[in-house]
Write an enzyme that holds these catalytic residues in place. Structure first.
Site, PDB file in Angstrom:
ATOM      1  N   ASP A   1      -9.383  -9.967   8.479  1.00 30.02           N
ATOM      2  CA  ASP A   1      -8.909  -8.605   8.198  1.00 30.02           C
ATOM      3  C   ASP A   1      -9.928  -7.503   8.492  1.00 30.02           C
ATOM      4  OD1 ASP A   1      -6.599  -7.109   7.193  1.00 30.02           O
ATOM      5  OD2 ASP A   1      -7.817  -6.617   5.454  1.00 30.02           O
TER       6      ASP A   1
ATOM      7  N   GLY B   1      -4.284  -3.889  -1.574  1.00 32.73           N
ATOM      8  CA  GLY B   1      -5.006  -2.814  -0.896  1.00 32.73           C
ATOM      9  C   GLY B   1      -5.200  -1.568  -1.741  1.00 32.73           C
TER      10      GLY B   1
ATOM     11  N   CYS C   1       0.658  -7.645  11.507  1.00 30.74           N
ATOM     12  CA  CYS C   1       0.928  -7.801  12.946  1.00 30.74           C
ATOM     13  C   CYS C   1       0.171  -8.967  13.562  1.00 30.74           C
ATOM     14  CB  CYS C   1       0.615  -6.509  13.682  1.00 30.74           C
ATOM     15  SG  CYS C   1       1.802  -5.204  13.323  1.00 30.74           S
TER      16      CYS C   1
ATOM     17  N   HIS D   1     -10.692  -2.756  11.190  1.00 32.03           N
ATOM     18  CA  HIS D   1      -9.583  -3.572  10.681  1.00 32.03           C
ATOM     19  C   HIS D   1      -9.354  -4.707  11.680  1.00 32.03           C
ATOM     20  CE1 HIS D   1      -5.105  -3.604   9.168  1.00 32.03           C
ATOM     21  NE2 HIS D   1      -5.855  -4.442   8.483  1.00 32.03           N
TER      22      HIS D   1
ATOM     23  N   ASN E   1      -0.420 -18.421  21.720  1.00 31.79           N
ATOM     24  CA  ASN E   1      -1.284 -17.297  22.097  1.00 31.79           C
ATOM     25  C   ASN E   1      -2.615 -17.795  22.669  1.00 31.79           C
ATOM     26  OD1 ASN E   1       0.646 -15.438  21.262  1.00 31.79           O
ATOM     27  ND2 ASN E   1      -0.164 -15.318  19.177  1.00 31.79           N
TER      28      ASN E   1
ATOM     29  N   ARG F   1       0.842  -1.191   0.000  1.00 33.05           N
ATOM     30  CA  ARG F   1       0.000   0.000   0.000  1.00 33.05           C
ATOM     31  C   ARG F   1       0.883   1.248   0.000  1.00 33.05           C
ATOM     32  NH1 ARG F   1      -1.879   0.780   4.298  1.00 33.05           N
ATOM     33  NH2 ARG F   1      -1.216  -1.036   5.490  1.00 33.05           N
TER      34      ARG F   1
ATOM     35  N   ARG G   1       2.293 -12.221  -0.782  1.00 32.23           N
ATOM     36  CA  ARG G   1       0.974 -12.590  -0.250  1.00 32.23           C
ATOM     37  C   ARG G   1       0.395 -13.821  -0.938  1.00 32.23           C
ATOM     38  NH1 ARG G   1      -1.627  -8.936   3.761  1.00 32.23           N
ATOM     39  NH2 ARG G   1       0.014  -7.403   4.105  1.00 32.23           N
TER      40      ARG G   1
ATOM     41  N   LYS H   1      -9.830  -2.437   1.400  1.00 35.76           N
ATOM     42  CA  LYS H   1      -9.552  -1.298   2.279  1.00 35.76           C
ATOM     43  C   LYS H   1     -10.328  -0.047   1.848  1.00 35.76           C
ATOM     44  CE  LYS H   1      -7.204  -3.703   5.031  1.00 35.76           C
ATOM     45  NZ  LYS H   1      -5.934  -4.280   4.829  1.00 35.76           N
TER      46      LYS H   1
ATOM     47  N   TYR I   1      -1.468  -3.570  -6.788  1.00 41.79           N
ATOM     48  CA  TYR I   1      -1.297  -4.250  -5.505  1.00 41.79           C
ATOM     49  C   TYR I   1      -2.603  -4.282  -4.691  1.00 41.79           C
ATOM     50  CZ  TYR I   1      -0.294  -5.209  -0.698  1.00 41.79           C
ATOM     51  OH  TYR I   1      -0.369  -5.748   0.564  1.00 41.79           O
TER      52      TYR I   1
ATOM     53  N   TYR J   1       2.065 -17.335  18.126  1.00 45.07           N
ATOM     54  CA  TYR J   1       1.309 -18.276  17.291  1.00 45.07           C
ATOM     55  C   TYR J   1       0.358 -19.133  18.151  1.00 45.07           C
ATOM     56  CZ  TYR J   1       4.785 -16.563  14.022  1.00 45.07           C
ATOM     57  OH  TYR J   1       5.568 -15.749  13.251  1.00 45.07           O
ATOM     58  N   GLY J   2       0.435 -20.474  18.042  1.00 43.99           N
ATOM     59  CA  GLY J   2      -0.498 -21.347  18.768  1.00 43.99           C
ATOM     60  C   GLY J   2      -0.446 -21.151  20.273  1.00 43.99           C
TER      61      GLY J   2
ATOM     62  N   ASN K   1       6.526  -8.463   1.806  1.00 44.84           N
ATOM     63  CA  ASN K   1       5.069  -8.306   1.774  1.00 44.84           C
ATOM     64  C   ASN K   1       4.439  -9.185   0.683  1.00 44.84           C
ATOM     65  OD1 ASN K   1       2.600  -7.155   2.733  1.00 44.84           O
ATOM     66  ND2 ASN K   1       2.579  -5.770   0.960  1.00 44.84           N
TER      67      ASN K   1
ATOM     68  N   SER L   1      -1.425  -3.701  10.138  1.00 47.12           N
ATOM     69  CA  SER L   1      -1.060  -4.546   9.002  1.00 47.12           C
ATOM     70  C   SER L   1       0.189  -5.364   9.308  1.00 47.12           C
ATOM     71  CB  SER L   1      -0.820  -3.674   7.775  1.00 47.12           C
ATOM     72  OG  SER L   1      -1.979  -2.928   7.500  1.00 47.12           O
TER      73      SER L   1
HETATM   74  P1  GTP Z   1      -2.512  -7.759   7.147  1.00 41.63           P
HETATM   75  O1  GTP Z   1      -2.999  -8.796   6.185  1.00 41.63           O
HETATM   76  O2  GTP Z   1      -1.404  -6.918   6.583  1.00 41.63           O
HETATM   77  O3  GTP Z   1      -3.601  -6.906   7.707  1.00 41.63           O
HETATM   78  O4  GTP Z   1      -1.745  -8.519   8.328  1.00 41.63           O
HETATM   79  P2  GTP Z   1      -2.128  -9.493   9.532  1.00 41.63           P
HETATM   80  O5  GTP Z   1      -2.393  -8.684  10.757  1.00 41.63           O
HETATM   81  O6  GTP Z   1      -3.161 -10.470   9.128  1.00 41.63           O
HETATM   82  O7  GTP Z   1      -0.742 -10.216   9.799  1.00 41.63           O
HETATM   83  P3  GTP Z   1      -0.292 -11.758   9.721  1.00 41.63           P
HETATM   84  O8  GTP Z   1      -1.094 -12.641  10.626  1.00 41.63           O
HETATM   85  O9  GTP Z   1      -0.239 -12.138   8.302  1.00 41.63           O
HETATM   86  O10 GTP Z   1       1.183 -11.704  10.328  1.00 41.63           O
HETATM   87  C1  GTP Z   1       2.198 -10.967   9.766  1.00 41.63           C
HETATM   88  C2  GTP Z   1       3.541 -11.396  10.282  1.00 41.63           C
HETATM   89  O11 GTP Z   1       3.568 -11.456  11.708  1.00 41.63           O
HETATM   90  C3  GTP Z   1       3.958 -12.756   9.751  1.00 41.63           C
HETATM   91  O12 GTP Z   1       5.294 -12.690   9.324  1.00 41.63           O
HETATM   92  C4  GTP Z   1       3.822 -13.639  10.969  1.00 41.63           C
HETATM   93  O13 GTP Z   1       4.729 -14.711  10.922  1.00 41.63           O
HETATM   94  C5  GTP Z   1       4.084 -12.696  12.144  1.00 41.63           C
HETATM   95  N1  GTP Z   1       3.359 -13.130  13.361  1.00 41.63           N
HETATM   96  C6  GTP Z   1       2.034 -13.414  13.448  1.00 41.63           C
HETATM   97  N2  GTP Z   1       1.704 -13.832  14.697  1.00 41.63           N
HETATM   98  C7  GTP Z   1       2.846 -13.794  15.420  1.00 41.63           C
HETATM   99  C8  GTP Z   1       3.154 -14.104  16.792  1.00 41.63           C
HETATM  100  O14 GTP Z   1       2.306 -14.490  17.601  1.00 41.63           O
HETATM  101  N3  GTP Z   1       4.453 -13.914  17.183  1.00 41.63           N
HETATM  102  C9  GTP Z   1       5.412 -13.471  16.313  1.00 41.63           C
HETATM  103  N4  GTP Z   1       6.657 -13.323  16.780  1.00 41.63           N
HETATM  104  N5  GTP Z   1       5.151 -13.190  15.010  1.00 41.63           N
HETATM  105  C10 GTP Z   1       3.894 -13.337  14.578  1.00 41.63           C
HETATM  106  C1  SPV Z   2      -3.008  -4.588   5.050  1.00 40.93           C
HETATM  107  O1  SPV Z   2      -2.049  -3.941   4.588  1.00 40.93           O
HETATM  108  O2  SPV Z   2      -3.535  -4.303   6.144  1.00 40.93           O
HETATM  109  C2  SPV Z   2      -3.559  -5.756   4.319  1.00 40.93           C
HETATM  110  C3  SPV Z   2      -3.112  -5.982   2.954  1.00 40.93           C
HETATM  111  O3  SPV Z   2      -4.413  -6.446   4.830  1.00 40.93           O
HETATM  112  S1  SPV Z   2      -3.932  -4.881   1.876  1.00 40.93           S
HETATM  113  O4  SPV Z   2      -5.080  -5.555   1.289  1.00 40.93           O
HETATM  114  O5  SPV Z   2      -2.975  -4.530   0.848  1.00 40.93           O
HETATM  115  O6  SPV Z   2      -4.384  -3.711   2.569  1.00 40.93           O
HETATM  116 MN    MN Z   3      -5.116  -5.616   6.739  1.00 43.95          MN
END
Ligand code: GTP
Ligand code: SPV
Ligand code: MN
Length: 592
Positions: A283, A209, A260, A236, A504, A79, A375, A216, A207, A501-502, A373, A258
């Protein structure tokens, strides 16, 4: 491709849409106009055409059946917040959180770019519905685009085609989204929103977003404005279902910036025995007060546009199963076996491959093979843990709302708000380190309130007030509890303090037990934190020091945090709601 008579039918279904398509065709001068019906056969035919034309690469039909790889222009991978505008009559309505242009000037600037831009290309008409076709809460749009990649992605991410056009005709209204990839020149790239006229113009990027206008642009920027007017929320947020070993189910929504962790949390495989997570969305959540006074959340999308790097069988097995077929991969490595690969995929890198820029690549080449980034686009219906209510036209009732971000220090693993106003304060003061999801420097701490900084279509001070207003829209005890979580704490050596991850699921368990009134907490100056024994860390092998650091208050860090929030709040001049000023003053008083 579908036959001519069918085009005639679609084009004759709605006079307003047809008139607009004609007007746009006059301006952009495409070689042909194609109306998308949204059928599976259309999707397959378009994919075949793009493969034949070498715009998409087919993947190995044994390991990735029905999947394709796309490579974008190297300047077009994320974005572009500096090129994204909200165009309202009054600048004040867009707020300090948006770039602004007067609508008249913005239209003139964009129409000059669109003039003749589709010569020799196909103009695709994409009618789409955000939310289930039969839900009163869904909203429709039509995207006109000259990108077949966008059409394929819209097919996976939205309810697109004939049924959407029918719904548009019933509704009598739709959001007009005009998109062209133009010449992909970053100097001629803009994403413009006109919330007062329900329209979007996007030029120069293919791209996600920037180009999938239902996501978005409509479902957050335009929808947030409509939601404010109509008394609901466009957020979001992921939506998940959490079922305890006793069989009690709660729905949670979580807003993280994003890249995170939303996709990862949304379909997580809990490590704690007996706990189950089901996914409703990763999302976007549209939230409103239901008939029983609780807040109901609905996912307007039908697919996941997820971050590839870091996604592995270990970190997110459900995502791996979801994108195993019928998916689109963008900007990842192509292996000699015509499989895809990316960093931290959990499988050995190929000795030799083709990187996201189409160049020969080896693991020792000193550069990343996949773009950070990069996807995958995958249908939500293929997710092994998709919730049975994910398409419920009413949405699902929320027990808790989580906020979070990437914070290497100070912010504890989990923190419960004292009440709704404190929760809104937590959301409004969200900070996070920037990521590769938007062009610009990654890893810089910035305030990203409610993870909506890039997506709120109006003045964020009014958005804060809107959030606060929900305490008046229903009874307080019906509102979800609010939490702030942080999976991203690091130790002095830069290593993750928390396995994430798990794992959490341990935090989700505490939240679930708090909601049910059984888990212990301690009141601290920053919120209710788990008591040392309340958080289930059994079998984690964490040092006492690490566990302590994750759930302790760091007074010096928090004093600095409060100062930083105050500096951020100052940007809103006199518009900041008094309740949030009070929350900040109270926090500072409690910190002493
Ligand atoms: P958008 O699609 O951009 O809105 O992102 P999102 O919030 O869905 O993020 P996503 O779950 O795809 O995670 C993005 C990155 O964060 C990846 O590289 C993951 O591996 C990392 N990540 C996700 N959860 C964790 C976690 O619990 N711990 C750590 N250290 N990294 C994490
Ligand atoms: C983000 O950036 O928060 C995403 C990917 O989920 S996009 O669709 O490009 O906004
Ligand atoms: Mn997003």
């Amino acid at each position: 491709m579908a036959t001519a008579p069918q085009h005639v039918t679609l084009a004759s279904m709605n006079r307003d849409v047809a008139a607009w398509v004609e007007e746009v065709a006059k301006l952009t001068q495409p070689q042909k106009v194609y109306w998308c019906d949204g059928s599976d056969s259309e999707f397959a035919a378009l994919k075949r055409e793009l493969v034949a034309d070498k715009q998409l690469l087919p993947l190995n039909p044994q390991s990735f059946p029905g999947c394709v790889l796309s490579r974008s222009h190297p300047s077009d991978v994320a974005r572009v917040e500096h090129l994204t505008f909200v165009c309202t009559k009054n600048k004040e309505d867009a707020g300090p959180n948006n770039h602004w242009l007067a609508p008249k000037q913005a239209h003139a600037q964009m129409d000059a770019l669109f003039a003749g831009c589709m010569q020799g290309r196909t103009l695709y008409v994409v009618p789409y519905c955000m939310g289930p076709i039969d839900s009163p809460f869904s909203r429709c749009g039509v995207e006109i685009t000259d990108s077949a990649y966008v059409v394929l992605n819209m097919q996976l991410m939205t309810r697109m085609g004939h049924a959407a056009l029918e719904r548009i005709t019933r509704d009598g209204t739709f959001v007009r989204g005009l998109h062209s990839t133009g010449d992909l020149n970053p100097e001629r790239r803009f994403i413009m929103h006109f919330p007062e006229e329900l329209s979007i113009k996007s030029f120069g990027s293919g791209y996600g977003g920037n180009a999938l206008l239902g996501k978005k642009c409509l479902a957050l920027r335009i929808a947030s404005v409509v939601a404010k007017r109509e008394g609901w929320m466009a957020e979001h947020m992921l939506i998940l279902g959490l079922t305890s070993p006793a069989g009690k189910k709660h729905y949670l929504a979580a807003a993280f910036p994003s890249a995170c962790g939303k996709t990862n949390l949304a379909m997580m495989l809990p490590t704690l025995p007996g706990w189950k997570v089901t996914c409703l969305g990763d999302d976007i959540a549209w939230i409103r007060v239901g008939k029983d006074g609780r807040l109901y959340a609905m996912n307007p999308e039908t697919g996941f546009f997820g971050v590839a790097p870091g996604t592995s069988q270990k970190s997110n097995p459900n995502a791996v199963a979801t994108f195993a077929r019928n998916s689109i991969f963008t900007n990842v490595v192509l292996t000699p076996d015509e499989d895809v690969w990316w960093e931290e995929m959990g499988v050995a890198a190929p000795a030799k491959g083709v990187d996201w820029e189409g160049k020969e690549w080896t693991p020792d080449s000193g550069r990343k093979g996949a773009h950070p980034n990069s996807r995958f686009t995958a249908p939500a219906s293929q997710c092994p843990v998709i919730d049975s209510d994910w398409q419920n036209p009413e949405g699902v009732p929320l027990s808790a709302i989580l906020f979070g971000g990437r914070r290497p220090n100070t912010i504890p693993l989990v923190n419960e708000a004292f009440d709704w106003e404190h929760g809104v304060f937590m959301g409004s003061s969200c900070g996070s380190e920037t990521t590769a999801a938007a062009l610009g420097q990654a890893g810089v701490l910035r305030r990203d309130p409610f993870a909506m900084l890039p997506f709120c279509g109006y003045n964020m001070a009014d958005y804060f007030a809107h959030w606060l207003s929900f305490a008046q829209r229903t009874e307080r005890n019906k509102l979800p509890r609010v939490y702030f979580v942080n999976w991203f704490r690091k130790d002095a050596g830069g290593k993750w303090l928390w396995p994430g991850y798990g794992e959490n699921s341990r935090v989700l368990k505490w939240i679930c037990e708090r909601v049910e009134g059984s888990a212990k907490s301690q009141r601290t100056p920053i919120g209710n934190l788990p008591t040392p024994d309340a958080l289930d860390t059994s079998g984690l092998n964490m040092s006492n020091g690490d566990a302590e650091a994750l759930t302790a208050v760091d007074p010096a860090g928090w004093k600095k945090e409060a100062e930083d929030i105050a500096a951020y709040y100052a940007k809103f001049n006199g518009k900041l709601p008094a309740a949030l000023k009070n929350q900040l003053a109270e926090l500072q008083r409690r910190l002493g």
